[in-house]
Structure formats: C-alpha cells, structure tokens
Scaffold this active site. Structure first.
Site, PDB file in Angstrom:
ATOM      1  N   GLY A  78       9.870  93.474 -91.875  1.00 12.55           N
ATOM      2  CA  GLY A  78       9.642  94.440 -92.951  1.00 12.55           C
ATOM      3  C   GLY A  78       8.181  94.791 -93.137  1.00 12.55           C
ATOM      4  O   GLY A  78       7.655  94.790 -94.254  1.00 12.55           O
ATOM      5  N   GLY A 116      -0.433  88.171 -87.683  1.00 14.67           N
ATOM      6  CA  GLY A 116       0.325  89.383 -87.991  1.00 14.67           C
ATOM      7  C   GLY A 116       0.222  89.723 -89.473  1.00 14.67           C
ATOM      8  O   GLY A 116      -0.049  90.870 -89.852  1.00 14.67           O
ATOM      9  N   THR A 138      -0.057  78.720 -89.650  1.00 10.40           N
ATOM     10  CA  THR A 138       0.850  79.007 -88.549  1.00 10.40           C
ATOM     11  C   THR A 138       1.038  77.729 -87.730  1.00 10.40           C
ATOM     12  O   THR A 138       0.053  77.064 -87.395  1.00 10.40           O
ATOM     13  CB  THR A 138       0.382  80.131 -87.614  1.00 10.40           C
ATOM     14  OG1 THR A 138       1.140  80.063 -86.403  1.00 10.40           O
ATOM     15  CG2 THR A 138      -1.094  80.039 -87.241  1.00 10.40           C
ATOM     16  N   ASP A 140       1.688  77.768 -84.830  1.00 10.31           N
ATOM     17  CA  ASP A 140       1.193  78.084 -83.478  1.00 10.31           C
ATOM     18  C   ASP A 140      -0.295  77.758 -83.316  1.00 10.31           C
ATOM     19  O   ASP A 140      -0.780  77.660 -82.189  1.00 10.31           O
ATOM     20  CB  ASP A 140       1.419  79.572 -83.180  1.00 10.31           C
ATOM     21  CG  ASP A 140       2.860  79.994 -83.429  1.00 10.31           C
ATOM     22  OD1 ASP A 140       3.762  79.154 -83.287  1.00 10.31           O
ATOM     23  OD2 ASP A 140       3.076  81.171 -83.785  1.00 10.31           O
ATOM     24  N   MET A 182       8.042  75.344 -79.777  1.00  9.37           N
ATOM     25  CA  MET A 182       7.574  76.675 -80.196  1.00  9.37           C
ATOM     26  C   MET A 182       6.073  76.813 -79.940  1.00  9.37           C
ATOM     27  O   MET A 182       5.454  75.945 -79.336  1.00  9.37           O
ATOM     28  CB  MET A 182       7.886  76.888 -81.666  1.00  9.37           C
ATOM     29  CG  MET A 182       9.323  77.242 -81.959  1.00  9.37           C
ATOM     30  SD  MET A 182       9.513  77.576 -83.732  1.00  9.37           S
ATOM     31  CE  MET A 182      11.135  78.343 -83.736  1.00  9.37           C
ATOM     32  N   GLY A 183       5.518  77.885 -80.459  1.00  8.88           N
ATOM     33  CA  GLY A 183       4.074  78.119 -80.307  1.00  8.88           C
ATOM     34  C   GLY A 183       3.732  79.562 -80.013  1.00  8.88           C
ATOM     35  O   GLY A 183       2.586  79.912 -79.826  1.00  8.88           O
ATOM     36  N   GLU A 235       7.444  77.553 -75.350  1.00 10.26           N
ATOM     37  CA  GLU A 235       8.461  78.612 -75.279  1.00 10.26           C
ATOM     38  C   GLU A 235       8.009  79.864 -74.523  1.00 10.26           C
ATOM     39  O   GLU A 235       8.838  80.588 -73.976  1.00 10.26           O
ATOM     40  CB  GLU A 235       8.926  78.994 -76.694  1.00 10.26           C
ATOM     41  CG  GLU A 235       7.810  79.537 -77.591  1.00 10.26           C
ATOM     42  CD  GLU A 235       8.283  79.922 -78.982  1.00 10.26           C
ATOM     43  OE1 GLU A 235       9.488  79.812 -79.277  1.00 10.26           O
ATOM     44  OE2 GLU A 235       7.436  80.355 -79.788  1.00 10.26           O
ATOM     45  N   HIS A 282      13.453  75.565 -84.960  1.00  9.46           N
ATOM     46  CA  HIS A 282      12.882  75.635 -86.312  1.00  9.46           C
ATOM     47  C   HIS A 282      12.716  74.283 -86.981  1.00  9.46           C
ATOM     48  O   HIS A 282      12.122  74.212 -88.063  1.00  9.46           O
ATOM     49  CB  HIS A 282      13.733  76.574 -87.167  1.00  9.46           C
ATOM     50  CG  HIS A 282      13.645  77.994 -86.695  1.00  9.46           C
ATOM     51  ND1 HIS A 282      14.366  78.449 -85.620  1.00  9.46           N
ATOM     52  CD2 HIS A 282      12.878  79.019 -87.111  1.00  9.46           C
ATOM     53  CE1 HIS A 282      14.062  79.716 -85.405  1.00  9.46           C
ATOM     54  NE2 HIS A 282      13.170  80.093 -86.298  1.00  9.46           N
TER      55      HIS A 282
HETATM   56  O1  F6P Z   1       4.995  82.001 -85.335  1.00  6.11           O
HETATM   57  C1  F6P Z   1       5.769  80.929 -85.739  1.00  6.11           C
HETATM   58  C2  F6P Z   1       7.051  80.851 -84.952  1.00  6.11           C
HETATM   59  O2  F6P Z   1       7.762  79.697 -85.378  1.00  6.11           O
HETATM   60  C3  F6P Z   1       6.871  80.835 -83.436  1.00  6.11           C
HETATM   61  O3  F6P Z   1       6.416  79.606 -82.948  1.00  6.11           O
HETATM   62  C4  F6P Z   1       8.258  81.251 -82.984  1.00  6.11           C
HETATM   63  O4  F6P Z   1       8.200  81.869 -81.722  1.00  6.11           O
HETATM   64  C5  F6P Z   1       8.676  82.238 -84.051  1.00  6.11           C
HETATM   65  O5  F6P Z   1       7.854  81.986 -85.185  1.00  6.11           O
HETATM   66  C6  F6P Z   1      10.118  82.175 -84.476  1.00  6.11           C
HETATM   67  O6  F6P Z   1      10.362  83.195 -85.390  1.00  6.11           O
HETATM   68  P1  F6P Z   1      11.667  83.314 -86.269  1.00  6.11           P
HETATM   69  O7  F6P Z   1      11.501  82.441 -87.477  1.00  6.11           O
HETATM   70  O8  F6P Z   1      11.732  84.755 -86.619  1.00  6.11           O
HETATM   71  O9  F6P Z   1      12.842  82.868 -85.442  1.00  6.11           O
END
Ligand code: F6P
Length: 359
Positions: A78, A116, A138, A140, A182-183, A235, A282
């Site tokens: 959004g 972002g 973050t 990441d 993730m990352g 990832e 997550h």
């Molecule tokens: O930027 C944080 C993050 O958890 C990344 O590591 C992952 O690629 C992405 O967000 C996952 O996003 P979503 O919560 O939209 O699935």
C-alpha cells in the site's frame, strides 16, 4: 509543548515495541510532549477517521518491552504514491497522509522502518513539509550507515537456535541439513547465524557458489569421519544458472523462497547424501526481542525524540562505533549495506573452515 506521532512501517520484527516505549517515555517524561501511535503504518494516516491512539506511559507498564511484533500494527504494502484500488487502478494518495499529519496537528513524525519505508516517508515529508525522523529496523540489516537495525539480532538468534536444533537430528540420521533463512538481497542473517551455529557451508548472494565446491566440502567432512553437515542458504541465493527462486504470495506479491530445496536436491544429486530442508520463514521475525534489540530499540527511541527537540529533521538515528549518531535519511537509503565478501565476518567464517562454495 509539542505533539508527535510514531508509526511502524514495513515488515515487523522483534524490538519494535521497545522502540515505541522509549519514544513515548522520552517524549512525555523528558519533554512533556503528547505522543500519538499511528496504527498499521501509513495506512493509519490514510484511514478516516485517522487510525491513531494517544500513547501514555501506562500503556507500557505490562510486558510490551518483552514482546515481539508491533502492538501498533504495520504494513509492507500500500505505497501511498502508488496505491492499489479495488478496480485494479493505481492512485497517488500521498496528499491524504499529509492532510492527516496536519489534522493531528503534529510537530513531527517518527517513522520506524527499513529502506523502502524510509524512502516513502521521506518523499511524503519533502512533498508536505513534514518533520520526519527515522529509526532503522529490519531483520535484513541492509540499511546503510548503521551497523545495526532493530530486529536483526533476534532474527540471527532464531536462525542460530534452528541450527542448534538441526545438528543433533542431522547427526542421528547422517543427513545434510539445509536451512534457508531470510534477509532479502543481503546475506547477513545467513552469515552471522552460520558462524554462530556451526554451519559447514554458508551460501549468500554476495558470493557466487558452485555446487561442486559445496560437494567437495561435504565429501571432505565425510573423509574426516563426519556423518552430517549443516548448510545455511540465504533466500536470495540464485540457482547455478543465476535464476532467483521466488514464490507468489496471496495478495499478489512475489517474495524469495525455495532456494533451500534446490540446493538440497543438487547436493543429494552430486554427493548421494540424504538431505532435508528447513525454511525458517517468518519465525525469524517473531519471538521475544533479544537484549541487544531491546537495547538498540530503546537507545534509538530516546535519541530520535532528542533529534526532534534539536529540530534536526530528515535524519535517521544510527548505530556506529558504540554510539547513536544521526545521518541524513537520504544517505541511509542510498548506502545499501550488503555483506562485504572481504570483510571480517567472511574472513572469520573461512578461518574456521566454513565453505562459501567458491573454492
Ligand atoms: O524485509 C524483511 C523480510 O522478512 C525479508 O527478509 C523477507 O524476504 C520479506 O520481508 C518477507 O516479506 P513478507 O512479510 O511480505 O512475506
């Protein structure tokens, strides 16, 4: 007396409640200001009536410091400059957010987000003359000019814990365990958790791998009598031909996901080893924040309020050389922080025999 608002934006992570708590305490007890918490990130400022609550110190007397997630809610979709409508169009709703800032009679807004979110909030601030201060968060850890962002340490802890859980079962069944973490485009979580969790192989997007190099490492472990191996893969690592592995999510967004299965299959093909895959997902974003994330969150929250008191806007608090500093938000966004393939942590990993698939 000032009136400020705080919002959490982008993907959640552990430590956000600690930040909002520190902002509220500093603003109220330090300066006697009023504080509003905006719900669901910028979506709260698009809602009418505006979705925000006055924050009082009593709100934090329970366990919020210790809790993951964000009690304010957040969103990572959004974009108000490119907002999806029900009939499939995209519209610019930025002026509605600026109007909400004025309607709340705010003197400043604290945005807690990643690159972002910082980009969107900064565009809004410039367009509407809003007084913005940023706080980096973050998992990441890819924001420029700050050594740490809130949420990263907890994510590394969760991934390390996963390796601790995988090692005994890998050894019991003589398997190669592949852990996908993730990352986004950066390999920080994979690198740090891989070192801390005793991985044998770490694959990150910043270092190109070859599967034969990974296989040689696994064969060498076998030759030394080891019956298992731990592989961590970030990832955003691509297939050997350079294709990213992604998944379409409900709601239409496309995220990284699935490279762990590809790597496990290729290792099984080449080495004949039995492989299993864990995609951590997550889980890395939740859980109780580590002491470091509570500490960083609290330090950032206090200093962000102090920046407002100084009238120093369009800046983000950052962690550098054991201090909180302030850097222009534009620099934080521009200075993307990837893993340095020649940096200390990669050298450390190589120093303890971890393979990156490049030798
Ligand atoms: O930027 C944080 C993050 O958890 C990344 O590591 C992952 O690629 C992405 O967000 C996952 O996003 P979503 O919560 O939209 O699935």
């Amino acid at each position: 007396m000032k009136r400020i608002a705080v919002l959490t934006s982008g993907g959640d992570c552990a430590g956000l409640n600690a930040v909002v708590r520190a902002v509220t305490q500093r603003a109220i007890t330090g300066y006697g200001w009023e504080v509003f918490g905006v719900r669901q990130g910028t979506a709260g400022l698009l809602a009418r009536p505006i979705d925000a609550e006055p924050l009082h110190i009593s709100r934090f007397e329970g366990d919020l410091l210790r809790r993951g997630g964000t009690f304010l809610g957040t969103t990572n979709s959004g974009n108000p400059f490119d907002y999806p409508t029900n009939d499939g169009r995209r519209v610019d709703r930025s002026e509605e957010i600026i109007a909400a800032y004025r309607e709340l009679e705010l003197d400043a807004l604290i945005g807690i987000g990643g690159d972002g979110s910082m980009d969107i909030l900064r565009r809004l601030a410039q367009q509407g003359g809003l007084n913005l201060v940023g706080i980096p968060k973050t998992i990441d850890n890819d924001l420029g000019h700050t050594e740490l962002s809130v949420g990263y340490d907890t994510a590394v802890g969760v991934a390390t814990d996963a390796l601790d859980h995988l090692q005994p079962t890998a050894a019991s069944h003589s398997r190669v365990m592949v852990l996908e973490v993730m990352g986004r485009d950066a390999g920080h979580i994979a690198l740090s958790s891989g070192i801390a969790g005793g991985a044998d192989v770490i694959l990150i997007p910043e270092i190109e791998y070859r599967i034969d190099s990974v296989s040689r490492k696994i064969a060498a472990l076998r030759d030394h009598g080891r019956n298992f191996a731990l592989v961590v893969v970030a990832e955003a690592v691509t297939t050997e031909s350079g294709e990213p592995v992604t998944q379409r999510q409900s709601g239409g967004s496309v995220n990284y996901g699935g490279i762990g299965h590809y790597i496990a299959e290729r290792i099984a093909d080449v080495t004949g080893a039995e492989t299993r895959v864990t995609v951590l997902g997550h889980v890395q974003r939740g859980g109780a924040p580590t002491p470091t994330d509570r500490l960083m969150g609290t330090a950032f929250g206090v200093h962000a309020v102090d920046l407002i008191a100084e009238g120093k806007f369009d800046h983000m608090v950052a962690w550098s050389n054991r201090q909180v500093t302030a850097i222009p938000i534009a620099d934080a966004i521009a200075g993307y922080n990837a893993v340095d393939p020649n940096g200390s942590l990669v050298t450390t990993a190589r120093g303890v025999g971890i393979c990156f698939g490049d030798d």
